[in-house]
Design a protein around this motif. Sequence first.
Motif: not given
Length: 161
Positions: A115-125, A138-155
Amino acid sequence: MRNKLAHPCVFCVFRSACRLLICLAAMALALPISQAATPHPQISFIQLTNTSGCVGDGGSFYPTFDRLVKKVAFTSSCDLIPGKNSDGIGEVFVMNFDGSGLVQLTSTTGGIGAIHPEIDSSGQKIVFASDRDMISGGNSDGNFEIFTIQVNGTGLTQLTQ
């Protein structure tokens, strides 16, 4: 004597009233001309998603766009790409600002999802929150964590633990 004094005052009032009427008439004529010369801004709306047939009371929400207004990222609990989100969990999507090029960036099961996506200032992530274990262990406890991903779906990267 009284008539001589009253006469100039009446004339002054009459002259002031005439000036006022002339000013009001000029304004009344100028206002439509100035309004006609100034174009009125036009507001148009484009519906980018179709949320019919969603699981439960879902929909598409939390839209954000890049600073060049070329890409839109958002969360949806709908199966916008048939078969990719049939469980109705919140997923992150990105598309072009004109509604073309829809891509589902996350695929989670259970919980609330991504949830709550936000595009970075470069427009790439895109940065977003998720309560799912998107990177194994990386998140086995089920708490909310922060992630990044490229706009093309990689990384896909988890920033918090």
